[in-house]
Design an enzyme around this catalytic site. Structure first.
Site, PDB file in Angstrom:
ATOM      1  N   VAL A   1       0.879  -1.111   0.064  1.00 15.04           N
ATOM      2  CA  VAL A   1      -0.030   0.095  -0.064  1.00 15.04           C
ATOM      3  C   VAL A   1       1.044   1.341  -0.004  1.00 15.04           C
ATOM      4  CG1 VAL A   1      -1.708   1.468   1.262  1.00 15.04           C
ATOM      5  CG2 VAL A   1      -1.722  -1.101   1.185  1.00 15.04           C
ATOM      6  N   ASP A   2       0.854   2.147  -0.725  1.00 16.56           N
ATOM      7  CA  ASP A   2       1.694   3.387  -0.768  1.00 16.56           C
ATOM      8  C   ASP A   2       1.187   4.346   0.300  1.00 16.56           C
ATOM      9  OD1 ASP A   2      -0.609   4.687  -1.822  1.00 16.56           O
ATOM     10  OD2 ASP A   2       0.151   4.910  -3.815  1.00 16.56           O
ATOM     11  N   SER A   3       2.035   5.423   0.550  1.00 16.18           N
ATOM     12  CA  SER A   3       1.520   6.265   1.525  1.00 16.18           C
ATOM     13  C   SER A   3       0.353   6.981   1.433  1.00 16.18           C
ATOM     14  CB  SER A   3       2.792   7.317   1.718  1.00 16.18           C
ATOM     15  OG  SER A   3       2.812   8.211   0.650  1.00 16.18           O
TER      16      SER A   3
END
Lengths: 80, 244
Positions: free
Chosen positions: A37-39
């Site tokens: 999951v990206d930021s």
């Protein structure tokens, strides 16, 4: 709400909102490293938690959420 | 475009033209204003008489709490804002050696702080929609510089850097962030400069005339549209060839 209930509902959110694979979601899984999951995705997850559990997660708490179980902990504490 | 749009500083000048343009493209439009409620009401009535949906909302867009309240009110009345046009702007011109700190702070607050506050407030809904358009009005002053406008030019250049950064942050979610940089447009703001300044400017403009507010609005309307879905982080200069 029981902890197990919260876990189940959070898992549904991760699948429905972030498009994660259900069988990869474990309580110690890290969002960024393990679940890719990206930021910005973590921010979206927090928004989804706020909407679906009807809680407010302040920014200072948000910084401490890196794993699935930490997310559950926060929800448990906010639901009191 | 059956979207909800919010135009800051939408009651007069370029902002008014943008509100009308977006309404013409089918958007429901929230017309923000700072002081002039009569002018904002007039824009709302013009949109409504054309069969569109619109509301006027008075808010100081440099005030964080007021901006949050504004977005709640718009969402309640029209729906989630998916097109944000950061247009509100003021000038407090003076030569740098004579410029007061107050003139600096006022311009930065209205022109740049407002862009931060409104964009942040709009992003949540846009992330939920996985679609959004943030279009901010810069100025040729922010690109080329202009004597007497150190504060204004700084705010307008700041908008460009802000927009490029935000474009990179949220591009993966279907949200585009762009800038329109007008040149010399005939509005109340430029009328304050006087006819001599306008005549001098016209000599520098390739098209040989000042621009009209609707010529800026059509550029904003395009960037807000589905057709512009692959354009982000850009600054579209609409100046009749002034900055060439």
């Amino acid at each position: 709400m029981e902890r197990s209930e919260i876990e189940a509902k959070l898992t549904d959110l991760l699948v429905d909102e972030l498009g994660l694979e259900r069988d990869k979601i474990a309580s110690e899984a890290k969002f960024e490293e393990d679940l890719e999951v990206d930021s910005l995705g973590v921010v979206e997850l927090l928004m989804a938690i706020e909407d679906n559990f009807d809680v407010k997660i302040p920014d200072e708490d948000a910084e401490n959420i890196t794993t699935v179980s930490e997310a559950v902990d926060i929800i448990v504490s906010k639901l009191g | 475009m059956s979207r909800v749009a919010l135009v800051t500083g939408g009651s007069r000048g370029i902002g008014r033209a943008i509100a009308m343009e977006l309404a013409g493209r089918g958007a429901a439009v929230a017309v923000n204003y700072a002081r002039n409620s009569d002018a904002a009401d007039e824009v709302v009535q013009a949109i409504q008489s054309g069969g569109g949906r619109a509301m006027a909302i008075g808010t100081d867009v440099g005030d964080a709490e007021a901006v949050t309240a504004m977005f709640s009110a718009v969402e309640e009345e029209l729906g989630r804002v998916e097109v944000l046009v950061n247009n509100a702007g003021i000038t407090r011109d003076d030569l740098m050696l004579r410029m007061s700190l107050e003139a600096w702070d006022d311009v930065i607050a209205t022109n740049l702080r407002s862009v931060f506050l409104c964009s942040k407030a709009a992003l949540r809904g846009m992330l939920r929609s996985k679609w959004g358009r943030i279009i901010s009005l810069s100025s040729v002053s922010g690109i080329a510089g202009n004597p007497g406008q150190a504060n204004y030019a700084a705010s307008k250049a700041g908008i460009i850097g802000f927009s490029r950064s935000l474009a990179k942050e949220v591009g993966s979610r279907g949200i585009t962030v762009n800038v329109v940089a007008p040149g010399f447009i005939a509005t109340d703001m430029t009328a304050e400069l006087g006819t001599d300044a306008a005549d001098a400017a016209v000599e520098q403009i390739s098209l040989g005339r000042l621009g009209r507010p609707d010529e800026i609005a059509s550029a904003v309307g395009y960037l807000a549209s589905e057709e512009a879905s692959y354009i982000t982080g850009q600054t579209l200069v609409v100046d009749g060839g002034l900055a060439l």
